[in-house]
Scaffold this motif. Sequence first.
Motif, PDB file in Angstrom:
ATOM      1  N   LYS A  49     -18.182 -26.424  12.124  1.00  0.00           N
ATOM      2  CA  LYS A  49     -16.871 -25.822  11.905  1.00  0.00           C
ATOM      3  C   LYS A  49     -16.302 -25.199  13.169  1.00  0.00           C
ATOM      4  O   LYS A  49     -15.116 -25.384  13.479  1.00  0.00           O
ATOM      5  CB  LYS A  49     -16.987 -24.757  10.805  1.00  0.00           C
ATOM      6  N   ASP A  50     -17.132 -24.465  13.911  1.00  0.00           N
ATOM      7  CA  ASP A  50     -16.617 -23.693  15.051  1.00  0.00           C
ATOM      8  C   ASP A  50     -16.796 -24.352  16.415  1.00  0.00           C
ATOM      9  O   ASP A  50     -16.063 -24.047  17.362  1.00  0.00           O
ATOM     10  CB  ASP A  50     -17.289 -22.312  15.086  1.00  0.00           C
ATOM     11  N   PHE A  51     -17.777 -25.269  16.523  1.00  0.00           N
ATOM     12  CA  PHE A  51     -18.073 -25.814  17.851  1.00  0.00           C
ATOM     13  C   PHE A  51     -18.147 -27.336  17.888  1.00  0.00           C
ATOM     14  O   PHE A  51     -18.198 -27.923  18.967  1.00  0.00           O
ATOM     15  CB  PHE A  51     -19.405 -25.236  18.367  1.00  0.00           C
ATOM     16  N   GLY A  52     -18.178 -27.972  16.738  1.00  0.00           N
ATOM     17  CA  GLY A  52     -18.286 -29.423  16.714  1.00  0.00           C
ATOM     18  C   GLY A  52     -17.030 -30.087  16.183  1.00  0.00           C
ATOM     19  O   GLY A  52     -15.932 -29.532  16.256  1.00  0.00           O
ATOM     20  N   GLN A  53     -17.196 -31.301  15.653  1.00  0.00           N
ATOM     21  CA  GLN A  53     -16.097 -32.051  15.064  1.00  0.00           C
ATOM     22  C   GLN A  53     -16.291 -32.128  13.546  1.00  0.00           C
ATOM     23  O   GLN A  53     -17.413 -32.219  13.056  1.00  0.00           O
ATOM     24  CB  GLN A  53     -16.060 -33.477  15.653  1.00  0.00           C
ATOM     25  N   LYS A  54     -15.197 -32.131  12.839  1.00  0.00           N
ATOM     26  CA  LYS A  54     -15.248 -32.105  11.387  1.00  0.00           C
ATOM     27  C   LYS A  54     -16.003 -33.302  10.816  1.00  0.00           C
ATOM     28  O   LYS A  54     -16.712 -33.186   9.806  1.00  0.00           O
ATOM     29  CB  LYS A  54     -13.820 -32.058  10.832  1.00  0.00           C
TER      30      LYS A  54
END
Length: 389
Positions: free
Chosen positions: A38-43
């Motif tokens: 959620k905060d650092f990757g891709q959905k």
Amino acid sequence: MNNSELMSAIAQIAEEKGISKEAVLETVEAALAAAYRKDFGQKEQVVIAELDPKSEKTRLFVVHKIVEEVEDPMKEIGLKDAKKIDKKAAVGGEIREEVFPPAEYGRVAAQTAKQVILQRLREAERDIIFQEYKDKEGTLITGTVQRIEGDVVMIDIGKTTGILFPSEQSRADRYYVGQRMKFYVVKVDDSGKEPQVLLSRSHPDMIRRLFEMEVPEIGADTVEIKGVAREAGVRSKVAVHSLQEAVDPVGSLVGRRGVRVQAVMSEIGDEKIDIVLWNEDTKQYIINALSPAKIKEVILHEANHSALIKVEPDQLSLAIGKAGQNVRLASKLAGWQIEVEKGPMVESQPAAGTEETPASQSEASAETLSASEEPVEAKEATSDKPEDS
């Protein structure tokens, strides 16, 4: 919360609440992976987290499925590229690429872990309560009146609060806070946020379970309760059958000097209990069910599953019972709609020179009274006192 504190918290929850440590660990790992995505990757990424109980370290991986032709780069990787990472890679397998989140991920992970542990704790407690009381459906439990909210009585039954709705209350009971009583567990409802344990003091099977506690012959499979009909707080009828010729089923339930039936009655507010013999012959069973009245004749109507009962005039009030109670309970117990025929009444001879009025002719005519009617003229039935066994 560092990893050491996290693992200690997981172990403590697992021990105190009886939850599998692995189950809590899996839930935390899934939450940590979701927080990273959620905060650092891709959905669209497939991210997994591994929390090693021994080293107490967390590792994060982005997972790609190995395919011949890549259609979704976020989730898939070609076989050629996969072999650069792992020479043993094959189509259908997967490649895990470890990722190293920024420093602020530690704070996010700690907060996420706390939330997940608290949520898991609530879910686990809910599941434990549901399963524990689900297994008690159809049995008796002891509880204490906790509070009274209008007509609804809330009962402390240990790990949760049971609910006694007005429809499940006995008219003989008077509830007050702190009162300890036995309750029948009707159902455990899992549709809301918290499991609801629905209790009863009026269920017919409460009588059955109380006798099972008092009568060892039932547990030994020598005496069987074939049916219970009940108007809670007033009167019940119990049909019994012996599985051994030498055993008196009625005497077994009554007990020496009535001690067993009295013990049951003391739990239900001195509700009257009639114990009758079950019989595979329907006519005889109906006769027994109408006890203490003496029945002259039983006529069965199979088409509408009803029975016409004929009695002598002096037995009419006993057969009907107060406000039709005896015939109603007998109908429930036997499973037949019972109608009691009121035969001709003995009339005094009219004085010489007088004629019988239409009214007196009407009184002398035969009538029938069904279990659903309430006779105004019926006197209260007098029940047989149980004999000492």
